[in-house]
Design an enzyme around this catalytic site. Structure first.
Site, PDB file in Angstrom:
ATOM      1  N   ARG A   1       0.283  11.377   3.236  1.00 15.80           N
ATOM      2  CA  ARG A   1       0.832  11.296   1.873  1.00 15.80           C
ATOM      3  C   ARG A   1       0.432  12.534   1.065  1.00 15.80           C
ATOM      4  O   ARG A   1       1.227  13.055   0.281  1.00 15.80           O
ATOM      5  CB  ARG A   1       0.357  10.012   1.187  1.00 15.80           C
ATOM      6  CG  ARG A   1       1.081   8.774   1.722  1.00 15.80           C
ATOM      7  CD  ARG A   1       0.308   7.494   1.482  1.00 15.80           C
ATOM      8  NE  ARG A   1       0.152   7.137   0.080  1.00 15.80           N
ATOM      9  CZ  ARG A   1      -0.737   6.252  -0.357  1.00 15.80           C
ATOM     10  NH1 ARG A   1      -1.556   5.651   0.486  1.00 15.80           N
ATOM     11  NH2 ARG A   1      -0.814   5.977  -1.638  1.00 15.80           N
TER      12      ARG A   1
ATOM     13  N   ARG B   1       9.802  12.914  -7.279  1.00 10.65           N
ATOM     14  CA  ARG B   1       8.884  13.396  -6.252  1.00 10.65           C
ATOM     15  C   ARG B   1       9.468  14.539  -5.442  1.00 10.65           C
ATOM     16  O   ARG B   1       8.798  15.050  -4.532  1.00 10.65           O
ATOM     17  CB  ARG B   1       8.617  12.263  -5.276  1.00 10.65           C
ATOM     18  CG  ARG B   1       7.304  11.553  -5.474  1.00 10.65           C
ATOM     19  CD  ARG B   1       7.364  10.391  -4.515  1.00 10.65           C
ATOM     20  NE  ARG B   1       6.097  10.024  -3.992  1.00 10.65           N
ATOM     21  CZ  ARG B   1       5.356   9.057  -4.525  1.00 10.65           C
ATOM     22  NH1 ARG B   1       5.702   8.452  -5.608  1.00 10.65           N
ATOM     23  NH2 ARG B   1       4.225   8.725  -3.942  1.00 10.65           N
TER      24      ARG B   1
ATOM     25  N   ARG C   1      -9.077   0.759  -2.287  1.00  6.72           N
ATOM     26  CA  ARG C   1      -8.004  -0.161  -2.674  1.00  6.72           C
ATOM     27  C   ARG C   1      -7.411  -0.848  -1.448  1.00  6.72           C
ATOM     28  O   ARG C   1      -7.042  -2.019  -1.503  1.00  6.72           O
ATOM     29  CB  ARG C   1      -6.904   0.595  -3.431  1.00  6.72           C
ATOM     30  CG  ARG C   1      -5.814  -0.344  -3.921  1.00  6.72           C
ATOM     31  CD  ARG C   1      -4.762   0.358  -4.729  1.00  6.72           C
ATOM     32  NE  ARG C   1      -4.057   1.339  -3.940  1.00  6.72           N
ATOM     33  CZ  ARG C   1      -3.171   2.199  -4.431  1.00  6.72           C
ATOM     34  NH1 ARG C   1      -2.918   2.195  -5.721  1.00  6.72           N
ATOM     35  NH2 ARG C   1      -2.567   3.055  -3.655  1.00  6.72           N
TER      36      ARG C   1
ATOM     37  N   ARG D   1      -1.647  -3.018   0.815  1.00 12.69           N
ATOM     38  CA  ARG D   1      -0.693  -1.916   0.988  1.00 12.69           C
ATOM     39  C   ARG D   1      -0.918  -1.263   2.340  1.00 12.69           C
ATOM     40  O   ARG D   1      -2.001  -0.750   2.620  1.00 12.69           O
ATOM     41  CB  ARG D   1      -0.856  -0.893  -0.151  1.00 12.69           C
ATOM     42  CG  ARG D   1       0.032  -1.207  -1.330  1.00 12.69           C
ATOM     43  CD  ARG D   1      -0.098  -0.180  -2.420  1.00 12.69           C
ATOM     44  NE  ARG D   1       0.351   1.153  -2.030  1.00 12.69           N
ATOM     45  CZ  ARG D   1       0.573   2.125  -2.885  1.00 12.69           C
ATOM     46  NH1 ARG D   1       0.403   1.911  -4.185  1.00 12.69           N
ATOM     47  NH2 ARG D   1       0.966   3.306  -2.473  1.00 12.69           N
TER      48      ARG D   1
ATOM     49  N   LYS E   1      -1.977   7.003 -11.635  1.00 16.94           N
ATOM     50  CA  LYS E   1      -0.701   6.886 -12.370  1.00 16.94           C
ATOM     51  C   LYS E   1      -0.418   5.427 -12.744  1.00 16.94           C
ATOM     52  O   LYS E   1      -0.084   5.121 -13.889  1.00 16.94           O
ATOM     53  CB  LYS E   1       0.468   7.444 -11.519  1.00 16.94           C
ATOM     54  CG  LYS E   1       0.293   8.900 -11.088  1.00 16.94           C
ATOM     55  CD  LYS E   1       1.486   9.416 -10.312  1.00 16.94           C
ATOM     56  CE  LYS E   1       1.710   8.748  -8.965  1.00 16.94           C
ATOM     57  NZ  LYS E   1       0.657   9.011  -7.953  1.00 16.94           N
TER      58      LYS E   1
HETATM   59  P1  AP5 Z   1      -3.588   4.004  -8.987  1.00 16.30           P
HETATM   60  O1  AP5 Z   1      -3.537   3.841 -10.440  1.00 16.30           O
HETATM   61  O2  AP5 Z   1      -2.944   2.974  -8.140  1.00 16.30           O
HETATM   62  O3  AP5 Z   1      -3.070   5.464  -8.584  1.00 16.30           O
HETATM   63  P2  AP5 Z   1      -1.600   5.974  -8.315  1.00 16.30           P
HETATM   64  O4  AP5 Z   1      -1.571   7.394  -8.753  1.00 16.30           O
HETATM   65  O5  AP5 Z   1      -0.618   5.034  -8.901  1.00 16.30           O
HETATM   66  O6  AP5 Z   1      -1.631   5.915  -6.725  1.00 16.30           O
HETATM   67  P3  AP5 Z   1      -0.558   5.355  -5.710  1.00 16.30           P
HETATM   68  O7  AP5 Z   1      -1.245   5.148  -4.402  1.00 16.30           O
HETATM   69  O8  AP5 Z   1       0.207   4.223  -6.274  1.00 16.30           O
HETATM   70  O9  AP5 Z   1       0.341   6.606  -5.609  1.00 16.30           O
HETATM   71  P4  AP5 Z   1       1.425   6.938  -4.637  1.00 16.30           P
HETATM   72  O10 AP5 Z   1       2.110   8.004  -5.370  1.00 16.30           O
HETATM   73  O11 AP5 Z   1       0.982   7.244  -3.262  1.00 16.30           O
HETATM   74  O12 AP5 Z   1       2.189   5.534  -4.445  1.00 16.30           O
HETATM   75  P5  AP5 Z   1       3.620   5.039  -4.838  1.00 16.30           P
HETATM   76  O13 AP5 Z   1       3.547   3.590  -4.978  1.00 16.30           O
HETATM   77  O14 AP5 Z   1       4.191   5.838  -5.948  1.00 16.30           O
HETATM   78  O15 AP5 Z   1      -5.120   4.149  -8.570  1.00 16.30           O
HETATM   79  C1  AP5 Z   1      -5.514   4.228  -7.230  1.00 16.30           C
HETATM   80  C2  AP5 Z   1      -6.835   3.460  -7.050  1.00 16.30           C
HETATM   81  O16 AP5 Z   1      -7.859   4.120  -7.781  1.00 16.30           O
HETATM   82  C3  AP5 Z   1      -6.797   2.022  -7.582  1.00 16.30           C
HETATM   83  O17 AP5 Z   1      -7.559   1.195  -6.747  1.00 16.30           O
HETATM   84  C4  AP5 Z   1      -7.424   2.147  -8.970  1.00 16.30           C
HETATM   85  O18 AP5 Z   1      -8.058   0.953  -9.377  1.00 16.30           O
HETATM   86  C5  AP5 Z   1      -8.425   3.267  -8.759  1.00 16.30           C
HETATM   87  N1  AP5 Z   1      -8.633   4.074  -9.992  1.00 16.30           N
HETATM   88  C6  AP5 Z   1      -7.697   4.410 -10.917  1.00 16.30           C
HETATM   89  N2  AP5 Z   1      -8.248   5.159 -11.894  1.00 16.30           N
HETATM   90  C7  AP5 Z   1      -9.556   5.321 -11.559  1.00 16.30           C
HETATM   91  C8  AP5 Z   1     -10.662   6.000 -12.160  1.00 16.30           C
HETATM   92  N3  AP5 Z   1     -10.516   6.686 -13.316  1.00 16.30           N
HETATM   93  N4  AP5 Z   1     -11.851   5.964 -11.535  1.00 16.30           N
HETATM   94  C9  AP5 Z   1     -12.017   5.277 -10.373  1.00 16.30           C
HETATM   95  N5  AP5 Z   1     -11.026   4.596  -9.756  1.00 16.30           N
HETATM   96  C10 AP5 Z   1      -9.808   4.630 -10.330  1.00 16.30           C
HETATM   97  O19 AP5 Z   1       4.452   5.411  -3.533  1.00 16.30           O
HETATM   98  C11 AP5 Z   1       4.233   4.754  -2.290  1.00 16.30           C
HETATM   99  C12 AP5 Z   1       5.284   5.202  -1.290  1.00 16.30           C
HETATM  100  O20 AP5 Z   1       6.576   4.789  -1.733  1.00 16.30           O
HETATM  101  C13 AP5 Z   1       5.418   6.713  -1.060  1.00 16.30           C
HETATM  102  O21 AP5 Z   1       4.506   7.188  -0.093  1.00 16.30           O
HETATM  103  C14 AP5 Z   1       6.867   6.816  -0.616  1.00 16.30           C
HETATM  104  O22 AP5 Z   1       7.000   6.442   0.749  1.00 16.30           O
HETATM  105  C15 AP5 Z   1       7.559   5.773  -1.455  1.00 16.30           C
HETATM  106  N6  AP5 Z   1       8.056   6.324  -2.727  1.00 16.30           N
HETATM  107  C16 AP5 Z   1       7.663   5.964  -3.987  1.00 16.30           C
HETATM  108  N7  AP5 Z   1       8.305   6.679  -4.923  1.00 16.30           N
HETATM  109  C17 AP5 Z   1       9.134   7.520  -4.237  1.00 16.30           C
HETATM  110  C18 AP5 Z   1      10.046   8.531  -4.650  1.00 16.30           C
HETATM  111  N8  AP5 Z   1      10.237   8.828  -5.950  1.00 16.30           N
HETATM  112  N9  AP5 Z   1      10.714   9.206  -3.688  1.00 16.30           N
HETATM  113  C19 AP5 Z   1      10.547   8.915  -2.372  1.00 16.30           C
HETATM  114  N10 AP5 Z   1       9.689   7.988  -1.923  1.00 16.30           N
HETATM  115  C20 AP5 Z   1       8.990   7.291  -2.840  1.00 16.30           C
HETATM  116 MG    MG Z   2       0.984   3.876  -8.107  1.00 17.94          MG
END
Ligand code: AP5
Ligand code: MG
Length: 192
Positions: free
Chosen positions: A146, A89, A128, A134, A14
């Protein structure tokens, strides 16, 4: 306005795709994960509260993230549109977002879900974790937590948008550019 939700499990790409999409389409990127990590880095009370949930792989309470999104929408009154990443979410967050957008006389244009298998997700996140700093990426137990939170609390959000006929899945495996092309094609069609 064109308001896009990029949906998908942790590690589905994402954030990676959002960076490219906001450049191409001039949307405002709203990632609740990034906003929360910013609060943590400034050691604000909100950040300290959020950290205790994030470190365990659990969701931060709805009222906290909904409040953050409300403030961001107000701060960008002239936006062409928003790209929501990692939000909503929970169904409560989706309903709150519908209401916030309604107040702005707009709504969600499309929800695009990146479809990636769990083994690939774990590989990406552990990889990552070696460099990102992180705390939720370095421990496989937290990564699995997660995923289970995603299944239990976030997949019902997909149903919310399926009912509204706004939901579409896209293959999230392949190169970043291949996926970007596929996502762009869908957006171009929806924007017409
Ligand atoms: P990346 O692009 O970072 O993927 P992502 O989907 O953004 O993954 P996240 O880990 O950020 O998702 P998340 O939903 O757990 O985290 P968030 O910050 O929202 O890619 C991942 C990796 O893969 C990278 O290294 C990238 O380079 C690699 N990659 C990408 N595309 C690729 C490809 N095509 N091929 C190979 N490699 C690839 O949330 C974190 C925490 O915050 C949550 O657990 C929660 O505690 C809190 N939080 C956030 N939002 C909310 C909400 N709305 N409500 C409640 N809690 C929340
Ligand atoms: Mg993300």
């Amino acid at each position: 306005m064109f308001n896009l939700i990029l949906f998908g499990p942790p590690g589905s790409g994402k954030g990676t795709q959002s960076d490219k999409l906001v450049d191409k389409y001039g949307l405002i990127h709203l990632s609740t994960g990034n906003l929360l990590r910013e609060e943590i880095s400034h050691k604000t009370p909100l950040g300290l509260e959020a950290k205790s949930f994030m470190d365990k792989g659990r969701l931060v309470p709805d009222e906290v993230v909904i409040g953050m999104i409300g403030t961001c929408l107000d701060n960008h009154k002239d936006a062409k549109g928003f790209l929501f990443d990692g939000f909503p979410r929970t169904v409560a967050q989706a309903q709150a977002l519908d209401k916030l957008l309604e107040l702005k006389k707009t709504g969600i244009s499309a929800v695009l879900a990146l479809d990636v298998g769990e083994d690939e997700l774990v590989k990406r996140l552990l990889n990552r974790g070696k460099t990102s700093g992180r705390s939720d990426d370095s421990d496989e137990d937290v990564i699995r937590k997660r995923f289970s939170v995603y299944k239990d609390e976030t997949t019902p959000v997909a149903d919310h948008y399926k009912k509204a006929k706004k939901f579409q899945s896209i293959k999230g495996e392949g190169t970043v550019d291949e996926i970007f092309d596929a996502v762009s094609k869908v957006i171009d069609k929806k924007m017409k």
